[in-house]
Motif scaffolding. Structure first.
Motif, short mmCIF file in Angstrom:
data_model
loop_
_atom_site.label_atom_id
_atom_site.label_comp_id
_atom_site.label_asym_id
_atom_site.label_seq_id
_atom_site.Cartn_x
_atom_site.Cartn_y
_atom_site.Cartn_z
N ALA A 133 15.74 51.99 39.82
CA ALA A 133 16.23 50.38 38.96
C ALA A 133 15.95 49.29 40.29
O ALA A 133 15.62 48.33 40.01
CB ALA A 133 17.67 50.78 38.74
N PHE A 134 16.54 49.68 41.35
CA PHE A 134 16.56 48.63 42.36
C PHE A 134 15.21 48.25 42.94
O PHE A 134 14.78 47.04 43.05
CB PHE A 134 17.55 48.76 43.57
N ARG A 135 14.28 49.23 42.94
CA ARG A 135 13.04 49.08 43.22
C ARG A 135 12.16 48.35 42.25
O ARG A 135 11.42 47.71 42.80
CB ARG A 135 12.32 50.49 43.59
N SER A 136 12.62 48.27 41.03
CA SER A 136 11.97 47.62 39.87
C SER A 136 12.67 46.09 40.06
O SER A 136 12.17 45.44 39.11
CB SER A 136 11.96 48.31 38.76
N ARG A 137 13.65 45.78 40.67
CA ARG A 137 14.34 44.64 40.72
C ARG A 137 14.92 44.55 39.54
O ARG A 137 14.98 43.06 38.94
CB ARG A 137 13.40 43.59 41.24
N ILE A 138 15.52 45.37 38.77
CA ILE A 138 16.23 45.11 37.62
C ILE A 138 17.64 44.46 38.13
O ILE A 138 18.38 45.08 38.65
CB ILE A 138 16.61 46.37 36.78
N LYS A 139 18.03 43.49 37.34
CA LYS A 139 19.38 42.62 37.83
C LYS A 139 20.04 42.39 36.72
O LYS A 139 19.51 42.33 35.44
CB LYS A 139 18.98 41.46 38.76
N GLY A 140 21.28 41.77 37.00
CA GLY A 140 22.11 41.13 36.22
C GLY A 140 22.33 42.08 34.88
O GLY A 140 22.79 43.20 34.93
N VAL A 141 22.24 41.58 33.57
CA VAL A 141 22.67 42.03 32.41
C VAL A 141 21.67 43.32 32.02
O VAL A 141 22.07 44.09 31.58
CB VAL A 141 22.70 40.85 31.25
N TYR A 142 20.64 43.01 32.37
CA TYR A 142 19.50 43.99 32.20
C TYR A 142 19.83 45.73 32.89
O TYR A 142 19.76 46.61 32.53
CB TYR A 142 18.00 43.76 32.57
#
Length: 373
Positions: A161-170
């Motif tokens: 998740a973090f490697r894909s730079r998923i942030k915020g509400v997503y």
């Protein structure tokens, strides 16, 4: 002629102390209450005495202290790193299941069917334990799994998740999806975790009866000391360089990247630490409450953890603990006095905090303290 320079005293760099004098006094006071006062009031003061601490109160406070550990873990990831997780309930439940597996093995042949396997396995006509139960008869091995299972799930999930730079509400949405998917998995009987009934009817822990007042108080004391220990650990963490980087990531992640730090490592580390704390809380919760089932993984349970943190005050450490006690104390009262109004009260409380108390209860108390008299 050479000029003689006067001696200049070196400038002291201020260091962040772990706690102030008053805070240390509060911590020591909490330790005394947990380890001395509560046991005396419960075990030595007679039941008819107004000062007696009932078994119900011991169980309720012990349960809320487990919730407070979860709220503290949420504050590390949300309040100090800016990542709202709606999936921490799954880590709490996984820790509870690891403890529950050991407690089920401790039942031995004292179950309804008088067989060495848990009753639900006998009912399903299973002839041997599933692979996941391979070390469930070892207390030490299961306590390691309390840490390893939530930590490993958090590491794998967080890494991608973090490697894909998923942030915020997503990010919040996919953590809720993870929780829901895990809950559906544990509802299935063939997974070997008791299906929708989960684990219950515990009888012993470390070959000692689990339902005695002395064991109940022992679990209470262990939970209280764990909460205090995690608070001090979290305080040390956020006042360190690591904690300051986390807060910088929360405020301006792109700027942190430009200064040479890798946010992935920091976010993944605090994410795993937070998950492990919830796992430990779940392991302490199960023997005190006496049951663990997939309902603890429901998305609503994870949302409640976020509510406790928001109500108490994000980014304060003590705030989430206060929020957990306040909300769950109110829940205990409402569900007895006005059970049909509890969800309305919880919704109204969250809306009020969002609109009028963005810094929670602790923020309100600090504002009142700083107001001129």
């Amino acid at each position: 002629m050479s000029a003689v320079m006067p001696d200049v005293a070196p400038v002291a760099v201020p260091s962040r102390s772990l706690l102030t004098g008053k805070s240390w006094s509060a911590v020591f006071g909490a330790i005394v209450i947990v380890t001395v006062l509560a046991p005396v009031l419960n075990l030595l003061v007679p039941a008819g005495n107004p000062l007696h601490l009932s078994d119900y109160a011991v169980q309720l406070i012990g349960k809320i202290m487990c919730y407070a550990i979860c709220a503290l873990a949420m504050d590390l990831i949300w309040g100090y790193t800016g990542i709202l997780s709606l999936g921490h309930g799954v880590f709490f439940a996984l820790g509870g299941y690891m403890m529950g597996m050991y407690l089920m093995r401790q039942i031995g042949s004292d179950g309804q069917y008088r067989m060495p396997m848990p009753d639900f396995m006998v009912f399903l006509n299973w002839k041997e334990f599933p692979w996941a139960w391979a070390v469930s008869d070892s207390f030490i091995a299961q306590m390691l799994l309390v840490v390893l299972v939530p930590g490993l799930l958090a590491f794998v999930f967080g890494f991608f998740a973090f490697r894909s730079r998923i942030k915020g509400v997503y990010f919040s949405i996919i953590t809720q999806a993870m929780t829901f998917a895990t809950m559906l998995l544990f509802f299935r009987n063939e997974t070997g975790f008791g299906g929708n009934n989960g684990f219950t009817d515990f009888k012993r822990i470390l070959d000692m009866p689990i339902a005695t007042p002395s064991m109940r108080m022992t679990l209470f004391v262990l939970t209280g000391l764990t909460l205090i220990g995690f608070f001090l650990f979290a305080r040390w963490l956020v006042t360190s360089k690591f904690g300051r980087v986390l807060q910088a990531i929360r405020d301006a992640e792109t700027r942190v990247m430009f200064t040479g730090y890798d946010p992935l490592k920091y976010k993944l580390t605090i994410w795993v630490i937070s998950a492990v704390m919830c796992g430990v809380a779940g392991a302490l919760y199960v023997p005190q409450v006496g049951i663990i089932n997939p309902g603890e993984m429901s998305p609503a349970a994870s949302i409640e953890i976020a509510i406790w943190t928001a109500v108490g005050g994000r980014g304060t450490l003590i705030g989430p603990i206060v929020g957990a006690f306040f909300v769950n104390g109110a829940k205990s009262w409402f569900t007895q006095a006005f059970p049909e109004f509890w969800l309305y009260f919880l919704g109204a409380l969250f809306i009020a905090v969002t609109l009028f108390l963005p810094n929670g209860i602790i923020g309100l108390l600090r504002r009142k303290k700083n107001e001129p008299s």
